[in-house]
Design a protein around this motif. Structure first.
Motif, PDB file in Angstrom:
ATOM      1  N   GLY A  49      28.223   3.621  25.819  1.00 28.49           N
ATOM      2  CA  GLY A  49      26.808   3.346  25.629  1.00 28.49           C
ATOM      3  C   GLY A  49      26.347   3.586  24.208  1.00 28.49           C
ATOM      4  O   GLY A  49      25.309   4.195  23.980  1.00 28.49           O
ATOM      5  N   GLU A  50      27.124   3.086  23.242  1.00 24.37           N
ATOM      6  CA  GLU A  50      26.764   3.277  21.841  1.00 24.37           C
ATOM      7  C   GLU A  50      27.177   2.065  21.023  1.00 24.37           C
ATOM      8  O   GLU A  50      27.933   1.210  21.487  1.00 24.37           O
ATOM      9  CB  GLU A  50      27.413   4.549  21.280  1.00 24.37           C
ATOM     10  N   ILE A  51      26.668   2.026  19.809  1.00 29.32           N
ATOM     11  CA  ILE A  51      27.048   0.969  18.880  1.00 29.32           C
ATOM     12  C   ILE A  51      28.211   1.486  18.050  1.00 29.32           C
ATOM     13  O   ILE A  51      28.213   2.632  17.623  1.00 29.32           O
ATOM     14  CB  ILE A  51      25.860   0.595  17.981  1.00 29.32           C
ATOM     15  N   ARG A  52      29.205   0.612  17.841  1.00 27.32           N
ATOM     16  CA  ARG A  52      30.388   1.042  17.089  1.00 27.32           C
ATOM     17  C   ARG A  52      30.882  -0.080  16.192  1.00 27.32           C
ATOM     18  O   ARG A  52      30.514  -1.235  16.352  1.00 27.32           O
ATOM     19  CB  ARG A  52      31.493   1.444  18.045  1.00 27.32           C
ATOM     20  N   ASP A  53      31.747   0.277  15.271  1.00 31.16           N
ATOM     21  CA  ASP A  53      32.416  -0.698  14.417  1.00 31.16           C
ATOM     22  C   ASP A  53      33.599  -1.249  15.203  1.00 31.16           C
ATOM     23  O   ASP A  53      34.584  -0.550  15.433  1.00 31.16           O
ATOM     24  CB  ASP A  53      32.878  -0.037  13.124  1.00 31.16           C
ATOM     25  N   ASN A  54      33.495  -2.483  15.640  1.00 30.85           N
ATOM     26  CA  ASN A  54      34.552  -3.064  16.466  1.00 30.85           C
ATOM     27  C   ASN A  54      35.860  -3.250  15.706  1.00 30.85           C
ATOM     28  O   ASN A  54      36.923  -3.213  16.311  1.00 30.85           O
ATOM     29  CB  ASN A  54      34.093  -4.403  17.059  1.00 30.85           C
ATOM     30  N   MET A  55      35.784  -3.456  14.416  1.00 32.79           N
ATOM     31  CA  MET A  55      37.012  -3.602  13.627  1.00 32.79           C
ATOM     32  C   MET A  55      37.809  -2.299  13.659  1.00 32.79           C
ATOM     33  O   MET A  55      39.016  -2.309  13.869  1.00 32.79           O
ATOM     34  CB  MET A  55      36.685  -3.982  12.187  1.00 32.79           C
ATOM     35  N   LYS A  56      37.117  -1.170  13.467  1.00 30.42           N
ATOM     36  CA  LYS A  56      37.802   0.125  13.506  1.00 30.42           C
ATOM     37  C   LYS A  56      38.299   0.448  14.910  1.00 30.42           C
ATOM     38  O   LYS A  56      39.319   1.106  15.072  1.00 30.42           O
ATOM     39  CB  LYS A  56      36.877   1.241  13.013  1.00 30.42           C
ATOM     40  N   ALA A  57      37.570  -0.029  15.930  1.00 31.24           N
ATOM     41  CA  ALA A  57      37.967   0.234  17.322  1.00 31.24           C
ATOM     42  C   ALA A  57      39.076  -0.704  17.775  1.00 31.24           C
ATOM     43  O   ALA A  57      39.642  -0.519  18.858  1.00 31.24           O
ATOM     44  CB  ALA A  57      36.760   0.094  18.240  1.00 31.24           C
ATOM     45  N   GLY A  58      39.410  -1.712  16.960  1.00 33.45           N
ATOM     46  CA  GLY A  58      40.484  -2.635  17.305  1.00 33.45           C
ATOM     47  C   GLY A  58      40.062  -3.744  18.265  1.00 33.45           C
ATOM     48  O   GLY A  58      40.908  -4.375  18.887  1.00 33.45           O
ATOM     49  N   VAL A  59      38.777  -3.967  18.370  1.00 34.97           N
ATOM     50  CA  VAL A  59      38.277  -5.032  19.239  1.00 34.97           C
ATOM     51  C   VAL A  59      37.998  -6.245  18.365  1.00 34.97           C
ATOM     52  O   VAL A  59      37.045  -6.263  17.600  1.00 34.97           O
ATOM     53  CB  VAL A  59      36.988  -4.602  19.981  1.00 34.97           C
ATOM     54  N   LEU A  60      38.850  -7.246  18.480  1.00 33.26           N
ATOM     55  CA  LEU A  60      38.723  -8.441  17.665  1.00 33.26           C
ATOM     56  C   LEU A  60      38.587  -9.654  18.571  1.00 33.26           C
ATOM     57  O   LEU A  60      39.218  -9.736  19.619  1.00 33.26           O
ATOM     58  CB  LEU A  60      39.946  -8.621  16.770  1.00 33.26           C
ATOM     59  N   GLU A  61      37.774 -10.586  18.157  1.00 39.06           N
ATOM     60  CA  GLU A  61      37.630 -11.831  18.907  1.00 39.06           C
ATOM     61  C   GLU A  61      38.473 -12.872  18.196  1.00 39.06           C
ATOM     62  O   GLU A  61      38.137 -13.295  17.087  1.00 39.06           O
ATOM     63  CB  GLU A  61      36.169 -12.250  18.950  1.00 39.06           C
ATOM     64  N   PRO A  62      39.554 -13.277  18.804  1.00 39.49           N
ATOM     65  CA  PRO A  62      40.449 -14.202  18.115  1.00 39.49           C
ATOM     66  C   PRO A  62      39.793 -15.562  17.859  1.00 39.49           C
ATOM     67  O   PRO A  62      39.091 -16.101  18.706  1.00 39.49           O
ATOM     68  CB  PRO A  62      41.625 -14.369  19.068  1.00 39.49           C
ATOM     69  N   ALA A  63      40.047 -16.087  16.684  1.00 41.11           N
ATOM     70  CA  ALA A  63      39.504 -17.394  16.324  1.00 41.11           C
ATOM     71  C   ALA A  63      40.091 -18.483  17.211  1.00 41.11           C
ATOM     72  O   ALA A  63      39.439 -19.481  17.485  1.00 41.11           O
ATOM     73  CB  ALA A  63      39.794 -17.691  14.854  1.00 41.11           C
ATOM     74  N   MET A  64      41.328 -18.274  17.681  1.00 38.24           N
ATOM     75  CA  MET A  64      41.975 -19.300  18.495  1.00 38.24           C
ATOM     76  C   MET A  64      41.191 -19.563  19.780  1.00 38.24           C
ATOM     77  O   MET A  64      41.057 -20.714  20.196  1.00 38.24           O
ATOM     78  CB  MET A  64      43.408 -18.882  18.822  1.00 38.24           C
ATOM     79  N   SER A  65      40.655 -18.532  20.402  1.00 37.41           N
ATOM     80  CA  SER A  65      39.895 -18.746  21.636  1.00 37.41           C
ATOM     81  C   SER A  65      38.593 -19.493  21.343  1.00 37.41           C
ATOM     82  O   SER A  65      38.158 -20.325  22.141  1.00 37.41           O
ATOM     83  CB  SER A  65      39.604 -17.420  22.337  1.00 37.41           C
ATOM     84  N   LYS A  66      37.975 -19.221  20.196  1.00 40.59           N
ATOM     85  CA  LYS A  66      36.767 -19.957  19.812  1.00 40.59           C
ATOM     86  C   LYS A  66      37.092 -21.429  19.570  1.00 40.59           C
ATOM     87  O   LYS A  66      36.354 -22.322  19.991  1.00 40.59           O
ATOM     88  CB  LYS A  66      36.151 -19.363  18.547  1.00 40.59           C
ATOM     89  N   ILE A  67      38.197 -21.681  18.887  1.00 42.34           N
ATOM     90  CA  ILE A  67      38.592 -23.055  18.588  1.00 42.34           C
ATOM     91  C   ILE A  67      38.862 -23.814  19.882  1.00 42.34           C
ATOM     92  O   ILE A  67      38.421 -24.953  20.057  1.00 42.34           O
ATOM     93  CB  ILE A  67      39.818 -23.078  17.654  1.00 42.34           C
ATOM     94  N   LYS A  68      39.573 -23.183  20.816  1.00 41.35           N
ATOM     95  CA  LYS A  68      39.864 -23.835  22.095  1.00 41.35           C
ATOM     96  C   LYS A  68      38.579 -24.112  22.876  1.00 41.35           C
ATOM     97  O   LYS A  68      38.437 -25.167  23.501  1.00 41.35           O
ATOM     98  CB  LYS A  68      40.816 -22.983  22.935  1.00 41.35           C
ATOM     99  N   SER A  69      37.642 -23.187  22.841  1.00 40.68           N
ATOM    100  CA  SER A  69      36.361 -23.383  23.531  1.00 40.68           C
ATOM    101  C   SER A  69      35.591 -24.543  22.923  1.00 40.68           C
ATOM    102  O   SER A  69      35.007 -25.363  23.646  1.00 40.68           O
ATOM    103  CB  SER A  69      35.521 -22.115  23.475  1.00 40.68           C
ATOM    104  N   LEU A  70      35.558 -24.611  21.593  1.00 44.12           N
ATOM    105  CA  LEU A  70      34.861 -25.714  20.923  1.00 44.12           C
ATOM    106  C   LEU A  70      35.518 -27.055  21.225  1.00 44.12           C
ATOM    107  O   LEU A  70      34.831 -28.060  21.445  1.00 44.12           O
ATOM    108  CB  LEU A  70      34.821 -25.476  19.415  1.00 44.12           C
TER     109      LEU A  70
END
Length: 107
Positions: A52-73
């Motif tokens: 229940g907090e705001i965090r730096d996702n890069m430091k937490a290792g949570v990345l949204e892969p570009a490949m999934s965005k490309i496939k969705s588009l």
């Protein structure tokens, strides 16, 4: 619903709204022209829904892969093209002879 849960639920909702508003503010700061490095780093911030907090996702290792965005588009584009093709097919009708009522077939 108990009185306790009726009091807790709005507080919980208020907290969530506050987190999302704060996150939107962070993202807006990161996109301002002339933002320093610290402010630009705010674009990687996200919500940790477990803690229940705001965090730096890069430091937490949570990345949204570009490949999934490309496939969705690509999938969305293909769906839109299919819909447009179907619309074009529906609009195509055989050439009508002059003087003939196109609704004669319905009677």
């Amino acid at each position: 619903m108990t009185v306790h849960s009726a009091v807790i639920m709005p507080r919980s909702l208020d907290n969530r709204i506050a987190f999302v508003a704060k996150l939107c503010a962070y993202h807006a700061l990161s996109q301002q022209p002339g933002a320093n490095e610290a402010k630009r780093a705010l674009k990687a911030y996200g919500l940790d829904l477990i803690k229940g907090e705001i965090r730096d996702n890069m430091k937490a290792g949570v990345l949204e892969p570009a490949m999934s965005k490309i496939k969705s588009l690509k999938a969305a584009t293909e769906a839109a093209i299919s819909i447009l093709r179907i619309d074009d097919m529906i609009k195509l009708t055989p050439a009508q002879q002059q003087g003939q009522d196109p609704h004669d077939e319905l009677h």
